[in-house]
Design a protein around this motif. Structure first.
Motif, PDB file in Angstrom:
ATOM      1  N   ARG A  12      33.068  41.086  43.614  1.00 52.30           N
ATOM      2  CA  ARG A  12      32.124  41.904  44.403  1.00 52.30           C
ATOM      3  C   ARG A  12      32.610  42.050  45.847  1.00 52.30           C
ATOM      4  NH1 ARG A  12      28.262  38.596  41.663  1.00 52.30           N
ATOM      5  NH2 ARG A  12      27.216  39.744  39.979  1.00 52.30           N
ATOM      6  N   ARG A  13      33.104  40.970  46.424  1.00 53.09           N
ATOM      7  CA  ARG A  13      33.630  41.057  47.792  1.00 53.09           C
ATOM      8  C   ARG A  13      34.852  41.974  47.831  1.00 53.09           C
ATOM      9  NH1 ARG A  13      32.369  35.470  47.574  1.00 53.09           N
ATOM     10  NH2 ARG A  13      34.565  34.940  47.131  1.00 53.09           N
ATOM     11  N   ALA A  14      35.721  41.866  46.825  1.00 52.11           N
ATOM     12  CA  ALA A  14      36.880  42.753  46.775  1.00 52.11           C
ATOM     13  C   ALA A  14      36.444  44.206  46.637  1.00 52.11           C
ATOM     14  CB  ALA A  14      37.783  42.357  45.600  1.00 52.11           C
ATOM     15  N   GLU A  15      35.435  44.451  45.839  1.00 58.54           N
ATOM     16  CA  GLU A  15      34.920  45.811  45.661  1.00 58.54           C
ATOM     17  C   GLU A  15      34.445  46.401  46.983  1.00 58.54           C
ATOM     18  OE1 GLU A  15      30.925  47.597  43.591  1.00 58.54           O
ATOM     19  OE2 GLU A  15      32.160  46.234  42.377  1.00 58.54           O
ATOM     20  N   ALA A  16      33.753  45.593  47.772  1.00 55.97           N
ATOM     21  CA  ALA A  16      33.257  46.075  49.068  1.00 55.97           C
ATOM     22  C   ALA A  16      34.425  46.410  49.996  1.00 55.97           C
ATOM     23  CB  ALA A  16      32.354  45.027  49.695  1.00 55.97           C
ATOM     24  N   LYS A  17      35.443  45.554  50.045  1.00 58.27           N
ATOM     25  CA  LYS A  17      36.598  45.808  50.903  1.00 58.27           C
ATOM     26  C   LYS A  17      37.350  47.067  50.475  1.00 58.27           C
ATOM     27  CE  LYS A  17      37.805  41.121  52.444  1.00 58.27           C
ATOM     28  NZ  LYS A  17      38.870  40.084  52.445  1.00 58.27           N
ATOM     29  N   ILE A  18      37.540  47.186  49.176  1.00 58.44           N
ATOM     30  CA  ILE A  18      38.282  48.346  48.663  1.00 58.44           C
ATOM     31  C   ILE A  18      37.500  49.627  48.931  1.00 58.44           C
ATOM     32  CG2 ILE A  18      39.106  49.433  46.541  1.00 58.44           C
ATOM     33  CD1 ILE A  18      39.688  46.548  45.527  1.00 58.44           C
ATOM     34  N   GLY A  19      36.186  49.575  48.768  1.00 59.33           N
ATOM     35  CA  GLY A  19      35.363  50.745  49.061  1.00 59.33           C
ATOM     36  C   GLY A  19      35.429  51.131  50.522  1.00 59.33           C
ATOM     37  N   GLN A  20      35.431  50.147  51.410  1.00 62.50           N
ATOM     38  CA  GLN A  20      35.533  50.425  52.844  1.00 62.50           C
ATOM     39  C   GLN A  20      36.866  51.078  53.198  1.00 62.50           C
ATOM     40  OE1 GLN A  20      34.831  46.649  54.707  1.00 62.50           O
ATOM     41  NE2 GLN A  20      32.668  46.560  54.086  1.00 62.50           N
ATOM     42  N   ALA A  21      37.885  50.821  52.404  1.00 64.35           N
ATOM     43  CA  ALA A  21      39.199  51.435  52.622  1.00 64.35           C
ATOM     44  C   ALA A  21      39.270  52.852  52.074  1.00 64.35           C
ATOM     45  CB  ALA A  21      40.281  50.578  51.986  1.00 64.35           C
ATOM     46  N   GLY A  22      38.166  53.360  51.508  1.00 61.53           N
ATOM     47  CA  GLY A  22      38.125  54.726  51.002  1.00 61.53           C
ATOM     48  C   GLY A  22      38.673  54.899  49.600  1.00 61.53           C
ATOM     49  N   TYR A  72      41.810  32.518  43.352  1.00 61.50           N
ATOM     50  CA  TYR A  72      42.822  32.839  44.362  1.00 61.50           C
ATOM     51  C   TYR A  72      43.530  34.148  44.027  1.00 61.50           C
ATOM     52  CZ  TYR A  72      47.382  32.995  46.535  1.00 61.50           C
ATOM     53  OH  TYR A  72      48.503  33.437  47.195  1.00 61.50           O
ATOM     54  N   SER A  73      43.935  34.316  42.777  1.00 58.81           N
ATOM     55  CA  SER A  73      44.654  35.530  42.384  1.00 58.81           C
ATOM     56  C   SER A  73      43.783  36.771  42.557  1.00 58.81           C
ATOM     57  CB  SER A  73      45.130  35.411  40.940  1.00 58.81           C
ATOM     58  OG  SER A  73      46.132  34.422  40.811  1.00 58.81           O
ATOM     59  N   LEU A  74      42.521  36.684  42.157  1.00 58.36           N
ATOM     60  CA  LEU A  74      41.632  37.838  42.293  1.00 58.36           C
ATOM     61  C   LEU A  74      41.391  38.179  43.756  1.00 58.36           C
ATOM     62  CD1 LEU A  74      38.994  37.061  39.511  1.00 58.36           C
ATOM     63  CD2 LEU A  74      40.951  38.611  39.400  1.00 58.36           C
ATOM     64  N   GLU A  75      41.194  37.161  44.584  1.00 59.82           N
ATOM     65  CA  GLU A  75      41.004  37.408  46.010  1.00 59.82           C
ATOM     66  C   GLU A  75      42.244  38.059  46.614  1.00 59.82           C
ATOM     67  OE1 GLU A  75      39.700  34.985  50.080  1.00 59.82           O
ATOM     68  OE2 GLU A  75      40.518  33.891  48.360  1.00 59.82           O
ATOM     69  N   THR A  76      43.409  37.575  46.215  1.00 56.39           N
ATOM     70  CA  THR A  76      44.659  38.104  46.757  1.00 56.39           C
ATOM     71  C   THR A  76      44.871  39.553  46.353  1.00 56.39           C
ATOM     72  OG1 THR A  76      45.649  35.894  46.719  1.00 56.39           O
ATOM     73  CG2 THR A  76      47.156  37.766  46.797  1.00 56.39           C
ATOM     74  N   VAL A  77      44.672  39.854  45.090  1.00 53.47           N
ATOM     75  CA  VAL A  77      44.876  41.229  44.618  1.00 53.47           C
ATOM     76  C   VAL A  77      43.879  42.178  45.276  1.00 53.47           C
ATOM     77  CG1 VAL A  77      44.734  42.732  42.606  1.00 53.47           C
ATOM     78  CG2 VAL A  77      45.920  40.552  42.439  1.00 53.47           C
ATOM     79  N   GLY A  78      42.609  41.756  45.365  1.00 57.15           N
ATOM     80  CA  GLY A  78      41.618  42.605  46.008  1.00 57.15           C
ATOM     81  C   GLY A  78      41.949  42.874  47.456  1.00 57.15           C
ATOM     82  N   ASP A  79      42.384  41.844  48.184  1.00 52.87           N
ATOM     83  CA  ASP A  79      42.729  42.003  49.590  1.00 52.87           C
ATOM     84  C   ASP A  79      43.944  42.901  49.759  1.00 52.87           C
ATOM     85  OD1 ASP A  79      41.360  40.790  51.901  1.00 52.87           O
ATOM     86  OD2 ASP A  79      43.374  40.175  52.508  1.00 52.87           O
ATOM     87  N   ILE A 125      49.702  45.745  37.905  1.00 51.13           N
ATOM     88  CA  ILE A 125      49.664  44.342  38.297  1.00 51.13           C
ATOM     89  C   ILE A 125      49.027  43.530  37.183  1.00 51.13           C
ATOM     90  CG2 ILE A 125      48.765  42.667  39.956  1.00 51.13           C
ATOM     91  CD1 ILE A 125      48.763  44.843  42.060  1.00 51.13           C
ATOM     92  N   TYR A 126      49.752  42.536  36.698  1.00 53.61           N
ATOM     93  CA  TYR A 126      49.227  41.632  35.673  1.00 53.61           C
ATOM     94  C   TYR A 126      48.805  40.325  36.335  1.00 53.61           C
ATOM     95  CZ  TYR A 126      51.363  44.803  32.302  1.00 53.61           C
ATOM     96  OH  TYR A 126      51.700  45.903  31.566  1.00 53.61           O
ATOM     97  N   VAL A 127      47.544  39.949  36.142  1.00 52.06           N
ATOM     98  CA  VAL A 127      47.026  38.689  36.656  1.00 52.06           C
ATOM     99  C   VAL A 127      47.059  37.680  35.514  1.00 52.06           C
ATOM    100  CG1 VAL A 127      45.074  37.497  37.710  1.00 52.06           C
ATOM    101  CG2 VAL A 127      45.581  39.875  38.331  1.00 52.06           C
TER     102      VAL A 127
END
Length: 535
Positions: free
Chosen positions: A254-264, A445-452, A230-232
């Motif tokens: 940081r918020r994306a990191e927490a979500k991704i970590g919770q997903a294993g 917006y792009s970073l939030e979207t990719v992290g989610d 994925i290219y941002v």
């Protein structure tokens, strides 16, 4: 008075800067050493045939270099480098498409007409000014004296050019009181063209010698998992270091990191070095895919004519389905066939029915759901190796959508309230501070979207490689260099394959980690993910 005006025109054209940082009142204090050479030659030859021939040559040369300096100014502003006649001619249609998307058809045509008229007026003014000086009435001895001054003044100009280029050093007392900047720019552009042609020949040879062909990597370590690159757009080190952007973007990461970590899933982050700044994203995509450094359009075109095998050729050979999701492409992409994709989805193929966001055809969130719908959800498919080029953070960064519930996107018309909101680009871009703030919002917006999106992939999550394609123009980024963040997201066992590279855990790369040139990424991915090619 007309003679003063003629001298003033030549003076101003000759001191014309070619770099934004040189566009200051101080430029008026630099005396152009070419001016006395030109004046002496015009006075010596007078208004006859020889004088007319000289005027034709002078006007053609000065006008051409003035246009090249304007081109330099534009490319320094956008890409932090000068203009190269051999490799940059393609920027004209690209600039025209961006202008139409940002300013609209009427203003774009108006600007084009103004540029053409301005360049035509410049040529006429130069012809008039040289004619005024050539027609000065002088006795024959005075013309002979003027002719004798030509080699003397030319010697001073040549001496300054050589000293400025480091060819020799002049003692303080012999340094000319000025600079032959225009002549130096003309000389340098000729040299750059020669060097570019030689470099292209070396590149063609390199493109035909590929060590990966002997290894035949199979990507066995991916197993049944997909791999998604994925290219941002315009996401660079500035998002981590410029105080205008870092607080916002690092908090989102940081918020994306927490979500991704919770997903294993695990994360590694480092830096990649892009071949350019400000635009031409296809050079980044091509560098990563081919394992060759594509910093010019000529290299890119040479790649397309070469037998070089890309990451996607090797993936297809390993039995994987290769796709490209290219929402920026509003026209067919015939070059895409070279890269070895089984399927290419341009903007029209992704199913978006909402309003465009000026130049940006659709929000990143819709692009990612289109990938899920068109490829990930296909029954009985082979594992994917996909390239997705996101565009919400592409200039003009107006307007910016919001992240919406993923199951509510439909055909994209839900985004229309945001697409039709706010001031248009031609208003926002009058204020550089507003431009920077829009950039901050668009990248966020792009970073939030990719992290989610990464966090919602679940147990069958692909190996996701997220990276910026390049920094934005320097007046926006506010940083030097060509580094972009690189994030690798996926199951912990796959992420362990990338240990030993200095990449840190999480979404915030260590500022001290050395950057990896983008042309090294193809071979890195192939070797780390293939059993026979493992280091």
């Amino acid at each position: 008075m007309t003679r003063v005006a003629a001298l003033a025109i030549l003076f101003l054209v000759l001191i014309q800067p070619n770099h934004p940082q040189a566009m200051t009142w101080g430029a008026l204090a630099v005396f152009p050493l070419e001016l006395p050479v030109i004046v002496a030659a015009l006075l010596a030859l007078g208004p006859g045939r020889a004088g007319i021939a000289l005027r034709i040559l002078l006007v053609a040369a000065i006008w051409t270099i003035a246009v090249l300096k304007l081109a330099d100014f534009a490319t320094f502003t956008a890409f932090n480098r000068g203009f190269n006649l051999v490799v940059d001619y393609h920027l004209l249609p690209a600039a025209w498409m961006l202008a139409q998307g940002s300013l609209g058809g009427f203003l774009s045509w108006l600007a084009l007409v103004a540029i053409v008229l301005g360049l035509g007026a410049l040529g006429w003014l130069l012809w008039w000014a040289t004619g005024v000086l050539a027609r000065v009435q002088m006795p024959k001895p005075a013309r002979v004296l003027a002719g004798a001054l030509v080699p003397v003044t030319a010697f001073a100009a040549v001496a300054e050019i050589g000293a400025a280029r480091g060819a020799w050093t002049l003692p303080q007392e012999l340094r000319p009181p000025g600079a032959a900047f225009t002549a130096r720019v003309g000389l340098e552009r000729v040299e750059h063209a020669i060097v570019a042609r030689r470099d292209l020949a070396r590149f063609v040879t390199a493109s035909q010698n590929d060590p990966m062909v002997q290894i035949e990597p199979g990507l066995e370590r991916l197993g049944a998992r997909d791999m998604v690159l994925i290219y941002v757009e315009s996401y660079g080190r500035s998002s981590h270091e410029n105080p205008l952007y870092a607080p916002t973007h690092r908090a989102t990461l940081r918020r994306a990191e927490a979500k991704i970590g919770q997903a294993g899933l695990a994360i590694r982050s480092g830096w990649a070095r892009a071949p350019m700044v400000g635009g031409q994203s296809w050079l980044t995509h091509g560098s990563v895919a081919s394992g060759l450094w594509l910093d010019t359009q000529s290299r890119y075109r040479a790649l397309l004519a070469s037998p070089r095998r890309t990451l996607f050729h090797f993936a297809a050979q390993a039995g994987r389905r290769t796709v490209a999701i290219m929402p920026a492409h509003v026209l067919p992409w015939p070059e895409g066939r070279y890269f070895g994709f089984d399927a290419i989805y341009n903007a029209v193929d992704l199913g978006y029915r909402g309003q465009p966001f000026n130049w940006v055809t659709m929000p990143d969130q819709f692009t990612l759901t289109a990938f899920e719908r068109l490829e990930q959800s296909r029954p009985d498919r082979a594992p994917l190796v996909a390239q997705i080029a996101l565009v919400s953070s592409h200039a003009p960064w107006v307007p910016v959508p919001q992240l919406l519930p993923w199951d509510a996107l439909g055909d994209g018309r839900i985004f229309d309230p945001w697409a039709l909101s706010g001031d248009p680009p031609e208003v926002v871009w009058r204020d550089h501070d507003r431009v920077r703030d829009q950039f901050r919002q668009a990248i966020d917006y792009s970073l939030e979207t990719v992290g989610d999106w990464a966090a919602r992939q679940g147990d069958t999550a692909p190996l996701i490689v997220v990276m910026g394609d390049h920094e934005p123009a320097r007046f926006v980024s506010g940083v030097d260099g060509f580094d972009v963040p690189l994030h690798v997201i996926g199951p912990p066992d796959l992420l362990a394959l990338f240990d030993g590279l200095g990449w840190v855990q999480g979404m915030l790369p260590d500022p001290a980690t050395p950057s990896l040139a983008m042309d090294a990424l193809r071979d890195l991915l192939l070797t780390r993910l293939s059993t026979d090619a493992a280091p």
